[in-house]
Design an enzyme around this catalytic site. Structure first.
Site, PDB file in Angstrom:
ATOM      1  N   GLU A  38      96.985 -11.408  -8.650  1.00 16.00           N
ATOM      2  CA  GLU A  38      96.770  -9.961  -8.821  1.00 16.00           C
ATOM      3  C   GLU A  38      98.067  -9.165  -8.688  1.00 16.00           C
ATOM      4  O   GLU A  38      98.049  -7.967  -8.452  1.00 16.00           O
ATOM      5  CB  GLU A  38      95.703  -9.423  -7.856  1.00 16.00           C
ATOM      6  CG  GLU A  38      95.033  -8.149  -8.354  1.00 16.00           C
ATOM      7  CD  GLU A  38      93.912  -7.648  -7.464  1.00 16.00           C
ATOM      8  OE1 GLU A  38      93.193  -6.738  -7.896  1.00 16.00           O
ATOM      9  OE2 GLU A  38      93.744  -8.157  -6.335  1.00 16.00           O
ATOM     10  N   HIS A  78      89.474 -12.185  -5.611  1.00 17.42           N
ATOM     11  CA  HIS A  78      89.816 -11.927  -4.204  1.00 17.42           C
ATOM     12  C   HIS A  78      89.214 -13.006  -3.304  1.00 17.42           C
ATOM     13  O   HIS A  78      88.712 -12.728  -2.216  1.00 17.42           O
ATOM     14  CB  HIS A  78      89.346 -10.534  -3.780  1.00 17.42           C
ATOM     15  CG  HIS A  78      89.624  -9.493  -4.819  1.00 17.42           C
ATOM     16  ND1 HIS A  78      88.619  -8.799  -5.463  1.00 17.42           N
ATOM     17  CD2 HIS A  78      90.791  -9.065  -5.385  1.00 17.42           C
ATOM     18  CE1 HIS A  78      89.151  -7.972  -6.356  1.00 17.42           C
ATOM     19  NE2 HIS A  78      90.471  -8.111  -6.326  1.00 17.42           N
ATOM     20  N   ALA A 117      92.709  -1.991 -12.575  1.00 18.34           N
ATOM     21  CA  ALA A 117      91.296  -2.094 -12.200  1.00 18.34           C
ATOM     22  C   ALA A 117      90.762  -0.824 -11.556  1.00 18.34           C
ATOM     23  O   ALA A 117      89.713  -0.302 -11.947  1.00 18.34           O
ATOM     24  CB  ALA A 117      91.097  -3.287 -11.266  1.00 18.34           C
ATOM     25  N   SER A 118      91.464  -0.307 -10.563  1.00 17.19           N
ATOM     26  CA  SER A 118      90.962   0.893  -9.886  1.00 17.19           C
ATOM     27  C   SER A 118      90.873   2.053 -10.854  1.00 17.19           C
ATOM     28  O   SER A 118      89.965   2.900 -10.768  1.00 17.19           O
ATOM     29  CB  SER A 118      91.858   1.251  -8.705  1.00 17.19           C
ATOM     30  OG  SER A 118      93.179   1.544  -9.131  1.00 17.19           O
ATOM     31  N   TYR A 122      86.497  -3.392  -3.249  1.00 20.83           N
ATOM     32  CA  TYR A 122      86.678  -4.611  -4.044  1.00 20.83           C
ATOM     33  C   TYR A 122      85.945  -5.796  -3.400  1.00 20.83           C
ATOM     34  O   TYR A 122      85.242  -6.555  -4.074  1.00 20.83           O
ATOM     35  CB  TYR A 122      88.162  -4.967  -4.168  1.00 20.83           C
ATOM     36  CG  TYR A 122      88.968  -4.172  -5.153  1.00 20.83           C
ATOM     37  CD1 TYR A 122      88.465  -3.035  -5.782  1.00 20.83           C
ATOM     38  CD2 TYR A 122      90.273  -4.549  -5.456  1.00 20.83           C
ATOM     39  CE1 TYR A 122      89.231  -2.310  -6.675  1.00 20.83           C
ATOM     40  CE2 TYR A 122      91.045  -3.822  -6.353  1.00 20.83           C
ATOM     41  CZ  TYR A 122      90.529  -2.703  -6.956  1.00 20.83           C
ATOM     42  OH  TYR A 122      91.298  -1.997  -7.847  1.00 20.83           O
ATOM     43  N   HIS A 164      97.043  -7.112 -13.570  1.00 18.80           N
ATOM     44  CA  HIS A 164      96.767  -5.786 -14.126  1.00 18.80           C
ATOM     45  C   HIS A 164      98.082  -5.091 -14.474  1.00 18.80           C
ATOM     46  O   HIS A 164      99.094  -5.291 -13.804  1.00 18.80           O
ATOM     47  CB  HIS A 164      96.001  -4.922 -13.118  1.00 18.80           C
ATOM     48  CG  HIS A 164      94.717  -5.509 -12.634  1.00 18.80           C
ATOM     49  ND1 HIS A 164      93.633  -5.704 -13.466  1.00 18.80           N
ATOM     50  CD2 HIS A 164      94.321  -5.935 -11.393  1.00 18.80           C
ATOM     51  CE1 HIS A 164      92.644  -6.232 -12.753  1.00 18.80           C
ATOM     52  NE2 HIS A 164      93.039  -6.378 -11.509  1.00 18.80           N
ATOM     53  N   HIS A 216      84.713  -7.070 -11.224  1.00 20.94           N
ATOM     54  CA  HIS A 216      85.770  -6.266 -10.616  1.00 20.94           C
ATOM     55  C   HIS A 216      85.336  -4.814 -10.514  1.00 20.94           C
ATOM     56  O   HIS A 216      85.138  -4.146 -11.528  1.00 20.94           O
ATOM     57  CB  HIS A 216      87.059  -6.350 -11.433  1.00 20.94           C
ATOM     58  CG  HIS A 216      88.308  -6.219 -10.608  1.00 20.94           C
ATOM     59  ND1 HIS A 216      88.512  -5.165  -9.729  1.00 20.94           N
ATOM     60  CD2 HIS A 216      89.406  -7.017 -10.499  1.00 20.94           C
ATOM     61  CE1 HIS A 216      89.684  -5.319  -9.132  1.00 20.94           C
ATOM     62  NE2 HIS A 216      90.249  -6.435  -9.569  1.00 20.94           N
ATOM     63  N   HIS A 267      94.592 -13.411 -12.970  1.00 20.01           N
ATOM     64  CA  HIS A 267      94.263 -12.073 -12.458  1.00 20.01           C
ATOM     65  C   HIS A 267      95.518 -11.211 -12.340  1.00 20.01           C
ATOM     66  O   HIS A 267      96.203 -11.216 -11.330  1.00 20.01           O
ATOM     67  CB  HIS A 267      93.582 -12.206 -11.097  1.00 20.01           C
ATOM     68  CG  HIS A 267      92.956 -10.952 -10.586  1.00 20.01           C
ATOM     69  ND1 HIS A 267      92.132 -10.947  -9.485  1.00 20.01           N
ATOM     70  CD2 HIS A 267      93.025  -9.667 -10.997  1.00 20.01           C
ATOM     71  CE1 HIS A 267      91.722  -9.714  -9.240  1.00 20.01           C
ATOM     72  NE2 HIS A 267      92.260  -8.915 -10.153  1.00 20.01           N
TER      73      HIS A 267
END
Length: 342
Positions: A283, A222, A71-72, A193, A8, A177, A6
């Site tokens: 993450e 998460h 992701a966001s 999330y 990003h 996600h 995980h």
């Protein structure tokens, strides 16, 4: 080998989001539509990764990160379907560039061009392109493309079946996600999330989805949201709903990562969820970038927590750090072997 499932590409946020703002503004001002090019040089990619994720890999003792767009910033509720398609393709192309430059550090996972009210079948072409043409090993699936308003059908509705059929055909998993929250009640990383993780699990619990798709695989990140920490509640709900025990009902298809940022949380995850269903993840660099004043270490240095879990056997640690990732992401083995990391 330590495989982090995980990660990003958050370190290009300024460059990428400036382009994104221009793209969205051009909806009302087409004359100023930006060229389909982020304008990020190879040197800039090297700079951001060497000073960011790769530096932390070395410092924290991890080897390979499964890497995807921010992701966001997927923000599927913004713009329109055509904008989502363009944005997604460009983000995935940027991941491909980064992974191609550092094939021993990163393995690619794609974002999907979702948009509220648009069938997931419209994501199939991009998933095929990323997996079959560029060697990606999975995708990120947003259970709420509306950005915190939950306007679409649950993940177990037949509405989602076209993308599941393609995932099964390609033998790739999806990480559940969510993206940017458009709802002021739900902070993006602190609430939305975790809501997405928990909601997805409960939807799966209520359904017989995996009878239709016995080889479909999802990673719930998460730490599974609220799930492992209320495992008794979900076991009881399964009984009330006349579903099989959770182990046989869901745990052949659902896996949890270790993006839980304190020792007691990781230990509870490892006590409640079988080791075969836990995948190492951090993450980083992501939702939490601070140093914990109680320990002096970064909150997202999750390998430390697993190293300090006293009751895990060596075999269980190997599963969590490497074996489960290879099983859940079957295409990962070939990608690693291709760069001499088998």
């Amino acid at each position: 080998m330590i495989i982090d499932v995980h990660g990003h590409y958050t370190t290009v946020m300024k460059d990428v989001m400036a382009w994104r703002a221009m793209q969205l503004n051009a909806m009302n001002d087409p004359a100023n539509k930006p060229k389909p090019d982020f304008g990020i040089s190879d040197d800039r990619i090297r700079e951001t990764l060497e000073s960011g994720q790769i530096r932390l890999q070395r410092e924290r003792g991890t080897d390979v990160t499964i890497f995807s767009p921010i992701a966001s910033a997927m923000a599927h509720h913004l713009g329109n379907e055509a904008i989502s398609q363009e944005w997604t393709r460009m983000c995935n192309d940027l991941i491909y560039r980064a992974v191609s430059m550092y094939p021993k550090n990163f393995i690619a996972v794609c974002q999907l061009p979702q948009f509220p009210g648009v069938s997931p079948k419209n994501c199939i072409a991009e998933l095929e392109r990323c997996v079959e043409t560029m060697g990606f090993v999975g995708c990120n699936l947003n259970p709420d493309p509306s950005g915190g308003n939950w306007s679409g059908p649950p993940l177990t509705d037949r509405y989602w079946y076209p993308i599941y059929e393609k995932m099964v055909e390609l033998d790739v998993p999806a990480m559940i996600h969510t993206a940017l929250s458009d709802n002021p009640n739900f902070h993006t990383t602190g609430v939305h999330y975790i809501n997405g993780d928990t909601t997805a699990f409960m939807q799966f619990l209520q359904s017989q989805l995996f009878k239709d798709f016995p080889t479909l695989r999802f990673v719930i990140p998460h730490g599974g949201g609220a799930v492992p920490y209320h495992w008794g509640r979900y076991r009881g709900l399964a009984i009330d709903l006349k579903m099989p025990p959770l182990g046989e009902h869901l745990l052949d298809n659902i896996f949890f990562d270790t993006c839980v940022y304190h020792q007691p949380g990781v230990e509870l995850l490892a006590k409640v969820i079988p080791a075969k269903n836990i995948l190492f993840a951090s993450e980083m660099i992501g939702a939490v970038q601070a140093i914990d004043p109680e320990t002096g270490h970064y909150f997202d240095d999750t390998k430390r927590y697993l190293d300090d879990v006293p009751f895990l056997s060596d075999d269980e640690r190997t599963l969590i750090f490497e074996g489960n990732a290879r099983r859940v992401y079957p295409r990962l083995n070939a990608r690693l072997a291709a760069v001499g990391l088998s």
